[in-house]
Design an enzyme around this catalytic site. Sequence first.
Site, PDB file in Angstrom:
ATOM      1  N   VAL A   1     -31.584  45.045-106.260  1.00  0.00           N
ATOM      2  CA  VAL A   1     -31.115  45.226-104.887  1.00  0.00           C
ATOM      3  C   VAL A   1     -31.619  46.579-104.399  1.00  0.00           C
ATOM      4  CG1 VAL A   1     -28.856  46.256-105.482  1.00  0.00           C
ATOM      5  CG2 VAL A   1     -29.139  45.009-103.330  1.00  0.00           C
ATOM      6  N   GLU A   2     -32.074  46.614-103.174  1.00  0.00           N
ATOM      7  CA  GLU A   2     -32.548  47.862-102.572  1.00  0.00           C
ATOM      8  C   GLU A   2     -31.315  48.612-102.068  1.00  0.00           C
ATOM      9  OE1 GLU A   2     -33.425  50.849-100.421  1.00  0.00           O
ATOM     10  OE2 GLU A   2     -32.870  49.162 -99.118  1.00  0.00           O
ATOM     11  N   SER A   3     -31.149  49.865-102.482  1.00  0.00           N
ATOM     12  CA  SER A   3     -29.875  50.571-102.284  1.00  0.00           C
ATOM     13  C   SER A   3     -29.547  50.880-100.824  1.00  0.00           C
ATOM     14  CB  SER A   3     -29.822  51.836-103.127  1.00  0.00           C
ATOM     15  OG  SER A   3     -30.820  52.742-102.736  1.00  0.00           O
TER      16      SER A   3
ATOM     17  N   HIS B   1      -8.368  41.184 -99.935  1.00  0.00           N
ATOM     18  CA  HIS B   1      -9.061  41.881-101.016  1.00  0.00           C
ATOM     19  C   HIS B   1      -9.881  40.921-101.874  1.00  0.00           C
ATOM     20  CE1 HIS B   1      -6.490  44.993 -99.671  1.00  0.00           C
ATOM     21  NE2 HIS B   1      -5.561  44.954-100.604  1.00  0.00           N
ATOM     22  N   GLU B   2      -9.261  39.811-102.232  1.00  0.00           N
ATOM     23  CA  GLU B   2      -9.932  38.839-103.093  1.00  0.00           C
ATOM     24  C   GLU B   2     -11.205  38.306-102.425  1.00  0.00           C
ATOM     25  OE1 GLU B   2      -5.460  38.617-103.905  1.00  0.00           O
ATOM     26  OE2 GLU B   2      -6.728  38.789-102.140  1.00  0.00           O
TER      27      GLU B   2
ATOM     28  N   ASP C   1      -7.919  48.800 -95.276  1.00  0.00           N
ATOM     29  CA  ASP C   1      -7.737  48.680 -96.715  1.00  0.00           C
ATOM     30  C   ASP C   1      -8.849  49.475 -97.381  1.00  0.00           C
ATOM     31  OD1 ASP C   1      -5.474  46.946 -96.846  1.00  0.00           O
ATOM     32  OD2 ASP C   1      -6.758  45.256 -96.330  1.00  0.00           O
TER      33      ASP C   1
ATOM     34  N   CYS D   1      -7.250  44.569 -93.019  1.00  0.00           N
ATOM     35  CA  CYS D   1      -6.322  43.485 -93.309  1.00  0.00           C
ATOM     36  C   CYS D   1      -6.499  42.431 -92.206  1.00  0.00           C
ATOM     37  CB  CYS D   1      -4.897  44.000 -93.331  1.00  0.00           C
ATOM     38  SG  CYS D   1      -3.668  42.676 -93.478  1.00  0.00           S
TER      39      CYS D   1
END
Length: 150
Positions: free
Chosen positions: A71-73, A90-91, A56, A49
């Site tokens: 995307v390479e993991s 969060h947003e 969070d 937060c």
Amino acid sequence: MTTEPHLQLGQASALPQTPEEAQLDRVPNPHPDTDYLARFTVPEFTSLCPVTGQPDFAILVIDYVPGPWLVESKSLKLYMHSFRNHGAFHEDCTVAIGKRLAELLEPRYLRIGGYWYPRGGIPIDVFWQTGELPKNLWLPDQGVAPYRAR
């Protein structure tokens, strides 16, 4: 198949301290002429937060229809880890991740669902998408149940 130079895959990689310094790697899509869905689920995502500094927690689900890149993991895991000490709402976390992946991968379609655990009694779910889902492609439910009070 060739890959981008300087991949983290196959070598020791330090944990990035911030999302900005995290390196996200991509590799060529071996089936660029085929529409298919790739899904990454991050069941233990954490950030902080930005006001209180308290942790969070979220489940993130990323669905994308690759264009020229995947995307390479390993780099994705390190990128997700970089949020552990990052202060953001969060947003902001959810949308920033979606935008960074979309910029890197140039997908035909990408959506991210951020299912955040409640703090202060209020869960926040955040959804972002870009592109159009191909008409004949199956897009499964993200599989995270809506929050129900106990």
